[in-house]
Design a protein around this motif. Structure first.
Motif, PDB file in Angstrom:
ATOM      1  N   LYS A  18     -13.543  -4.431 -11.418  1.00  0.00           N
ATOM      2  CA  LYS A  18     -14.185  -3.480 -12.336  1.00  0.00           C
ATOM      3  C   LYS A  18     -13.166  -2.696 -13.168  1.00  0.00           C
ATOM      4  O   LYS A  18     -13.393  -1.523 -13.471  1.00  0.00           O
ATOM      5  CB  LYS A  18     -15.063  -2.498 -11.549  1.00  0.00           C
ATOM      6  N   GLY A  19     -12.052  -3.289 -13.501  1.00  0.00           N
ATOM      7  CA  GLY A  19     -11.044  -2.631 -14.317  1.00  0.00           C
ATOM      8  C   GLY A  19     -10.030  -1.839 -13.509  1.00  0.00           C
ATOM      9  O   GLY A  19      -9.035  -1.359 -14.050  1.00  0.00           O
ATOM     10  N   PHE A  20     -10.265  -1.683 -12.215  1.00  0.00           N
ATOM     11  CA  PHE A  20      -9.322  -1.007 -11.337  1.00  0.00           C
ATOM     12  C   PHE A  20      -8.310  -2.021 -10.794  1.00  0.00           C
ATOM     13  O   PHE A  20      -8.638  -3.174 -10.560  1.00  0.00           O
ATOM     14  CB  PHE A  20     -10.047  -0.357 -10.148  1.00  0.00           C
ATOM     15  N   GLU A  21      -7.085  -1.540 -10.594  1.00  0.00           N
ATOM     16  CA  GLU A  21      -6.033  -2.390 -10.040  1.00  0.00           C
ATOM     17  C   GLU A  21      -5.187  -1.594  -9.056  1.00  0.00           C
ATOM     18  O   GLU A  21      -5.042  -0.372  -9.196  1.00  0.00           O
ATOM     19  CB  GLU A  21      -5.100  -2.899 -11.154  1.00  0.00           C
ATOM     20  N   ALA A  22      -4.612  -2.312  -8.085  1.00  0.00           N
ATOM     21  CA  ALA A  22      -3.636  -1.699  -7.182  1.00  0.00           C
ATOM     22  C   ALA A  22      -2.731  -2.799  -6.673  1.00  0.00           C
ATOM     23  O   ALA A  22      -3.197  -3.903  -6.367  1.00  0.00           O
ATOM     24  CB  ALA A  22      -4.326  -0.996  -6.023  1.00  0.00           C
ATOM     25  N   THR A  23      -1.438  -2.509  -6.579  1.00  0.00           N
ATOM     26  CA  THR A  23      -0.461  -3.498  -6.122  1.00  0.00           C
ATOM     27  C   THR A  23       0.164  -3.032  -4.815  1.00  0.00           C
ATOM     28  O   THR A  23       0.592  -1.885  -4.695  1.00  0.00           O
ATOM     29  CB  THR A  23       0.634  -3.711  -7.169  1.00  0.00           C
ATOM     30  N   TYR A  24       0.216  -3.929  -3.861  1.00  0.00           N
ATOM     31  CA  TYR A  24       0.777  -3.674  -2.531  1.00  0.00           C
ATOM     32  C   TYR A  24       2.302  -3.675  -2.660  1.00  0.00           C
ATOM     33  O   TYR A  24       2.923  -4.713  -2.859  1.00  0.00           O
ATOM     34  CB  TYR A  24       0.321  -4.803  -1.611  1.00  0.00           C
ATOM     35  N   ARG A  25       2.900  -2.499  -2.550  1.00  0.00           N
ATOM     36  CA  ARG A  25       4.353  -2.359  -2.666  1.00  0.00           C
ATOM     37  C   ARG A  25       4.934  -2.020  -1.309  1.00  0.00           C
ATOM     38  O   ARG A  25       4.873  -0.871  -0.853  1.00  0.00           O
ATOM     39  CB  ARG A  25       4.707  -1.237  -3.657  1.00  0.00           C
ATOM     40  N   LYS A  26       5.513  -3.021  -0.654  1.00  0.00           N
ATOM     41  CA  LYS A  26       6.026  -2.773   0.690  1.00  0.00           C
ATOM     42  C   LYS A  26       7.291  -1.921   0.652  1.00  0.00           C
ATOM     43  O   LYS A  26       7.523  -1.091   1.530  1.00  0.00           O
ATOM     44  CB  LYS A  26       6.316  -4.106   1.386  1.00  0.00           C
ATOM     45  N   GLU A  27       8.090  -2.091  -0.403  1.00  0.00           N
ATOM     46  CA  GLU A  27       9.366  -1.361  -0.450  1.00  0.00           C
ATOM     47  C   GLU A  27       9.148   0.148  -0.570  1.00  0.00           C
ATOM     48  O   GLU A  27       9.966   0.935  -0.095  1.00  0.00           O
ATOM     49  CB  GLU A  27      10.235  -1.875  -1.597  1.00  0.00           C
ATOM     50  N   THR A  28       8.029   0.528  -1.196  1.00  0.00           N
ATOM     51  CA  THR A  28       7.725   1.961  -1.325  1.00  0.00           C
ATOM     52  C   THR A  28       6.527   2.365  -0.467  1.00  0.00           C
ATOM     53  O   THR A  28       6.078   3.507  -0.537  1.00  0.00           O
ATOM     54  CB  THR A  28       7.418   2.325  -2.793  1.00  0.00           C
ATOM     55  N   THR A  29       6.045   1.454   0.344  1.00  0.00           N
ATOM     56  CA  THR A  29       4.836   1.641   1.184  1.00  0.00           C
ATOM     57  C   THR A  29       3.744   2.339   0.391  1.00  0.00           C
ATOM     58  O   THR A  29       3.210   3.384   0.797  1.00  0.00           O
ATOM     59  CB  THR A  29       5.158   2.404   2.487  1.00  0.00           C
ATOM     60  N   SER A  30       3.395   1.762  -0.736  1.00  0.00           N
ATOM     61  CA  SER A  30       2.411   2.381  -1.615  1.00  0.00           C
ATOM     62  C   SER A  30       1.364   1.395  -2.072  1.00  0.00           C
ATOM     63  O   SER A  30       1.569   0.165  -2.046  1.00  0.00           O
ATOM     64  CB  SER A  30       3.108   2.994  -2.832  1.00  0.00           C
ATOM     65  N   PHE A  31       0.236   1.936  -2.518  1.00  0.00           N
ATOM     66  CA  PHE A  31      -0.881   1.127  -3.006  1.00  0.00           C
ATOM     67  C   PHE A  31      -1.659   1.998  -3.992  1.00  0.00           C
ATOM     68  O   PHE A  31      -2.801   2.370  -3.770  1.00  0.00           O
ATOM     69  CB  PHE A  31      -1.743   0.677  -1.827  1.00  0.00           C
ATOM     70  N   HIS A  32      -1.040   2.336  -5.097  1.00  0.00           N
ATOM     71  CA  HIS A  32      -1.619   3.256  -6.067  1.00  0.00           C
ATOM     72  C   HIS A  32      -2.746   2.596  -6.857  1.00  0.00           C
ATOM     73  O   HIS A  32      -2.609   1.456  -7.322  1.00  0.00           O
ATOM     74  CB  HIS A  32      -0.544   3.749  -7.042  1.00  0.00           C
ATOM     75  N   LEU A  33      -3.815   3.354  -7.055  1.00  0.00           N
ATOM     76  CA  LEU A  33      -4.976   2.860  -7.796  1.00  0.00           C
ATOM     77  C   LEU A  33      -4.844   3.254  -9.265  1.00  0.00           C
ATOM     78  O   LEU A  33      -4.526   4.413  -9.565  1.00  0.00           O
ATOM     79  CB  LEU A  33      -6.263   3.446  -7.222  1.00  0.00           C
TER      80      LEU A  33
END
Lengths: 112, 117
Positions: A60-75
């Motif tokens: 639905k136009g939202f995205e998030a990328t699994y970043r292991k190096e920064t332990t992040s998953f920003h929407l």
């Protein structure tokens, strides 16, 4: 133990603005990561998910990328609509169990 | 396909009473989990069931219990209610227990809102 930290809300944006909701996690191993959305008076709906590092979930136009190096998953969403007004939850799951560990939630209000 | 249904949707009880909440999973789903949602503590995992067996339990007192029936429907019970038990109780179902890197998804019901007076 495992934990998820989300940016504090509430977040108020104008229609068509760019959205970012930050999410970081603490976990052993390689959890799967999720974003859920809760509209007023309703249960949770899965928005998107990623099961391994560098995966990008989108819906639905939202995205998030699994970043292991920064332990992040920003929407992120490039252009929000009034109908996106809801509470957004970041969550993780370690596998082998249904248990989801949730962040505190971020309330988003989009004004016309 | 019908979604996860929870009954009742709203409930008012007084301290010391007990309450039973019901959850019917999506047809074919055999795994059910429960969560408590409060403004202060957020969403917290209560327990999960698969094939009538409790597989995992969260950090809640023994007053909270649950079970799953052969048709995968689940109930949770809270005895000796306290004011702090006022919450939205959410049930989620999936076809089978979540495995790492799987494409399995949990589907949530609308919840039962419990108010303890």
């Amino acid at each position: 133990g495992d934990s998820v930290t989300q940016m504090e809300g509430p977040v108020t944006l104008s229609e068509e603005a760019f959205l970012t909701i930050n999410c970081t996690y603490t976990a052993t191993g390689y959890p799967s990561l999720f974003w859920y959305v809760q509209y007023p008076g309703e249960g949770l709906q899965l928005l998107l998910k990623a099961t391994k590092a560098d995966d990008k979930g989108s819906n639905k136009g939202f995205e998030a990328t699994y970043r292991k190096e920064t332990t992040s998953f920003h929407l992120e969403k490039g252009s929000v609509q009034v109908s996106d007004s809801a509470v957004y939850f970041c969550a993780l799951n370690q596998g082998g169990s249904e248990k989801l560990v949730f962040g505190k939630g971020t309330k988003l209000t989009v004004n016309p | 396909k019908a979604g996860v249904t929870q009954t009742p949707r709203y409930l008012i009880k007084t301290r010391g009473q007990q309450v039973t909440l019901s959850c019917s999973p999506i047809s074919g789903h055999r795994s059910v989990s429960w969560y408590q949602q409060t403004p202060g503590q957020g969403l917290q995992f209560l327990f999960e069931y698969f094939s009538e067996t409790q597989r995992n339990k969260g950090n809640f007192p023994g007053r909270f219990s649950g079970r799953q029936f052969s048709n995968s429907r689940s109930e949770m019970n809270v005895s000796t209610l306290e004011l702090g038990d006022s919450a939205l109780y959410l049930c989620a179902s999936s076809w089978r227990p979540f495995e790492r890197n799987s494409q399995e998804t949990q589907y949530f019901g609308p919840g039962t809102r419990l108010l303890v007076l």
